[in-house]
Design a protein around this motif. Structure first.
Motif, PDB file in Angstrom:
ATOM      1  N   ILE A  38     -23.460   5.765 -36.063  1.00 13.25           N
ATOM      2  CA  ILE A  38     -23.282   7.209 -36.274  1.00 13.25           C
ATOM      3  C   ILE A  38     -24.588   7.851 -36.752  1.00 13.25           C
ATOM      4  O   ILE A  38     -24.901   8.979 -36.379  1.00 13.25           O
ATOM      5  CB  ILE A  38     -22.096   7.523 -37.223  1.00 13.25           C
ATOM      6  N   ASP A  39     -25.382   7.128 -37.532  1.00 15.44           N
ATOM      7  CA  ASP A  39     -26.696   7.649 -37.939  1.00 15.44           C
ATOM      8  C   ASP A  39     -27.626   7.757 -36.732  1.00 15.44           C
ATOM      9  O   ASP A  39     -28.390   8.715 -36.618  1.00 15.44           O
ATOM     10  CB  ASP A  39     -27.331   6.776 -39.019  1.00 15.44           C
ATOM     11  N   SER A  42     -26.502  10.754 -34.753  1.00 16.71           N
ATOM     12  CA  SER A  42     -26.835  11.975 -35.491  1.00 16.71           C
ATOM     13  C   SER A  42     -28.329  12.272 -35.404  1.00 16.71           C
ATOM     14  O   SER A  42     -28.739  13.418 -35.213  1.00 16.71           O
ATOM     15  CB  SER A  42     -26.395  11.847 -36.952  1.00 16.71           C
ATOM     16  N   ASN A 162     -26.460  11.189 -40.520  1.00 18.58           N
ATOM     17  CA  ASN A 162     -25.148  11.778 -40.294  1.00 18.58           C
ATOM     18  C   ASN A 162     -24.873  12.868 -41.332  1.00 18.58           C
ATOM     19  O   ASN A 162     -24.413  13.959 -40.998  1.00 18.58           O
ATOM     20  CB  ASN A 162     -24.055  10.706 -40.328  1.00 18.58           C
ATOM     21  N   VAL A 189     -16.016  11.977 -37.102  1.00 18.48           N
ATOM     22  CA  VAL A 189     -16.807  11.123 -37.977  1.00 18.48           C
ATOM     23  C   VAL A 189     -15.947   9.966 -38.403  1.00 18.48           C
ATOM     24  O   VAL A 189     -14.803  10.059 -38.660  1.00 18.48           O
ATOM     25  CB  VAL A 189     -17.335  11.896 -39.202  1.00 18.48           C
TER      26      VAL A 189
END
Length: 189
Positions: A38-39, A42, A162, A189
Motif C-alpha cells: 500500500i505504501d 501510495s 499511505n 485501505v
C-alpha cells in the motif's frame, strides 16, 4: 486494515511483492523498496509522472527486511538504481541501512543493546543510538560511502506514504468543498 506482513505460508526470508510493467528485467532502471504494498501504491500515486511502471520496480518487503529478499530482487534487476522508501521511523531507518549494505555487497550483522544499534562487518564495528540512526549517519560513521539511489521519506508528520496520500486527499477534498465542488470518493485501505 493495517496489515503489512506476508501472506500465510509466505517466505519472508526470500520473497517480496513486486509491481512493474517493464518489458524485460533489463529495462528496469529503478528499484524502490517499501515496507508495504500500500505504501508502494501510495508513493506511485503521489509521484505520478516521475516514476513509470515501464522502467521502475516497486518492491514491498512485507514489513520485514532480510538480506536474501534484497539480494533476490537485485539479482532480478541487475541494471537498476536502488532506492528506498521505508517508513519514517526507527525500523525504516534500519531498513535503509540494511538495504544499502546488501546493495554494496556488505554482510552487516546488526544487534541492539538498549537503545543503541551495533553494526559489524569485515572486522569493523560501529554503534549508533537508535534516535540518531539514518543512512547518512551510518555512512559517515562507517566510512562506507558508495553510491546509492534516493532515500525517500514521507513528508510532514506522515509516517509512511499511505498516510501522506491520505493527508493529501483530505486537503484536496477540503479545498474542493470550500470552492463548492462536490467530491465523490471511496478510499480502499
Amino acid at each position: 486494515h493495517g496489515f503489512k506482513g506476508m501472506a500465510a505460508g509466505g517466505d519472508k526470508e526470500n520473497s517480496a511483492w513486486i509491481a512493474t510493467n517493464a518489458d524485460t528485467k533489463a529495462t528496469v532502471k529503478n528499484v524502490i523498496f517499501f515496507e508495504s504494498a500500500i505504501d508502494a501504491m501510495s508513493f506511485y500515486e503521489l509521484k505520478k509522472g516521475y516514476y513509470k511502471l515501464a522502467d521502475t520496480a516497486f518492491v514491498s518487503v512485507g514489513g520485514y527486511v532480510s538480506p536474501n529478499q534484497i539480494k533476490n530482487v537485485l539479482n532480478e534487476f541487475p541494471n537498476a538504481r536502488v532506492s528506498t522508501a521505508y517508513d519514517k521511523d526507527v525500523n525504516g531507518h534500519l531498513y535503509d541501512v540494511l538495504t544499502y549494505a546488501v546493495a554494496i555487497g556488505k554482510d552487516i550483522r546488526v544487534t541492539k543493546d538498549d537503545n543503541t544499534f551495533n553494526f559489524k562487518w569485515d572486522n569493523k564495528s560501529i554503534k549508533i543510538p537508535q534516535e540518531e540512526l539514518t543512512l547518512n549517519r551510518f555512512k559517515d560513521e562507517s566510512g562506507l560511502k558508495h553510491r546509492f539511489g534516493t532515500v525517500f521519506k514521507a513528508a510532514g508528520e506522515a509516517k509512511d506514504f499511505n498516510e501522506q496520500l491520505q493527508h493529501v486527499r483530505a486537503e484536496q477534498k477540503e479545498q474542493s468543498q470550500s470552492k463548492g465542488i462536490k467530491v465523490w470518493e471511496k478510499v480502499f485501505v
